[in-house]
Write an enzyme that holds these catalytic residues in place. Structure first.
Site, short mmCIF file in Angstrom:
data_model
loop_
_atom_site.label_atom_id
_atom_site.label_comp_id
_atom_site.label_asym_id
_atom_site.label_seq_id
_atom_site.Cartn_x
_atom_site.Cartn_y
_atom_site.Cartn_z
N ASP A 37 0.66 -1.42 0.01
CA ASP A 37 0.23 0.03 -0.20
C ASP A 37 0.77 1.18 0.07
OD1 ASP A 37 -2.22 1.72 0.56
OD2 ASP A 37 -3.39 0.25 1.56
N ASP A 63 3.20 1.56 -5.09
CA ASP A 63 2.48 2.42 -6.06
C ASP A 63 2.28 1.43 -7.18
OD1 ASP A 63 1.32 4.06 -7.93
OD2 ASP A 63 2.87 5.65 -7.60
N ASN A 89 -6.38 -5.52 -5.09
CA ASN A 89 -7.61 -4.90 -4.46
C ASN A 89 -7.37 -3.29 -4.32
OD1 ASN A 89 -9.59 -4.53 -2.13
ND2 ASN A 89 -7.65 -3.59 -1.46
N TYR A 156 -14.99 4.90 -13.55
CA TYR A 156 -14.89 4.03 -12.59
C TYR A 156 -15.52 2.63 -13.52
CZ TYR A 156 -15.62 0.80 -8.64
OH TYR A 156 -15.46 -0.06 -7.64
N LYS A 160 -13.40 -0.65 -14.14
CA LYS A 160 -13.64 -2.09 -13.52
C LYS A 160 -14.28 -3.00 -14.63
CE LYS A 160 -12.74 -1.09 -9.37
NZ LYS A 160 -11.78 -2.17 -8.81
N THR A 191 -17.08 0.67 3.27
CA THR A 191 -15.89 0.84 3.66
C THR A 191 -15.71 2.41 3.61
OG1 THR A 191 -15.21 1.05 1.20
CG2 THR A 191 -15.25 -1.13 2.05
#
Length: 250
Positions: A37, A63, A89, A156, A160, A191
């Site tokens: 991360d 990254d 993820n 987005y 995806k 989240t």
């Protein structure tokens, strides 16, 4: 019980949300979990917490948009058990930008993280997974890879949708080499990222279009990811699993 005690698992975006829940699930299954991360404090804190609980975990700065960063990660985990699992993820999301209002800078950032980052990750783990005799790659897509949602988030959707298609292409490419590639398609999950900027109108539409009438939890998605990482899904590649409370069934 899912058993992953023979190898290492990388979880990108592993410092929070679905990534953190997945890191815990994979650690409990016995894997050495690499939390990859850009959130140094959160990643280090989670890794330390897992180690205190008796699990094997480490944090590495990553990254996902940079080829050199992936190279550094793979080099940095060479001393760990064989690489068996990659969970792609890491990702970002926005609310509201549609086909007319999205900007070039917003589009480029979304594609770089959500799409290019997934491709770079798959490419980076190919050699170590071959050396390990195979592995499992799980790419996080979305219900919005398949349906139009509310006519918003054009970048987005594009990113995806690409993850969904790339997963199938890579699955075919590696099908005879023991490297499996599957995608998980969460619906609306509670989240910090998805809740940020969520207004009453969107929440009402989301809950109204989800037969189970609630948002999902990171743990519910993580359980499916852990299954795909395990030998229990050995005959699955190129598959897509929806964890969406029935959203795509409507």
């Amino acid at each position: 019980m899912i058993e992953l005690s023979t190898g290492t698992a990388i979880v990108t975006g592993g410092a929070g949300g679905i990534g953190a829940a997945t890191a815990l699930k994979l650690a409990e299954a016995g894997a050495h979990v690499v939390i990859a991360d850009r959130a140094n404090v959160g990643g280090e804190t989670l890794a330390e917490s897992l180690r205190k609980d008796g699990w094997a975990a480490s944090y590495h700065l990553l990254d996902v948009t940079q080829e050199s960063s992936w190279d550094e990660l793979i080099e940095g985990i060479k001393a760990l058990p064989p690489l068996r699992v990659l969970v792609n993820n890491a990702g970002i999301a926005t609310w509201g930008n549609d086909v007319e209002t999205e900007t070039i800078s917003g589009w480029d950032k979304m594609i770089a993280i959500n799409q290019t980052g997934v491709w770079l990750g798959m490419r980076a783990v190919a050699a170590p997974m071959r050396a390990a005799g195979g592995g499992s790659i799980i790419n996080l897509a979305s219900v919005l890879a398949t349906v139009g949602g509310y006519g918003e988030e054009i970048a987005y959707h594009a990113s995806k949708g690409a993850v969904r298609s790339m997963t199938k292409s890579a699955a075919i490419h590696w099908a005879t080499e023991g490297i499996r590639v599957n995608s998980v398609h969460p619906g609306y999950i509670a989240t910090p990222m998805s809740l940020e900027g969520l207004d009453d109108w969107h929440e009402s539409r989301i809950l109204g279009n989800t037969p189970m009438g609630r948002m999902g939890t990171p743990e519910e998605v993580a359980s499916v990811i852990a299954f795909l990482a395990s030998a229990g899904s050995a005959y699955m590649t190129g598959s897509e699993i929806y964890v969406d409370g029935g959203y795509t069934a409507v």
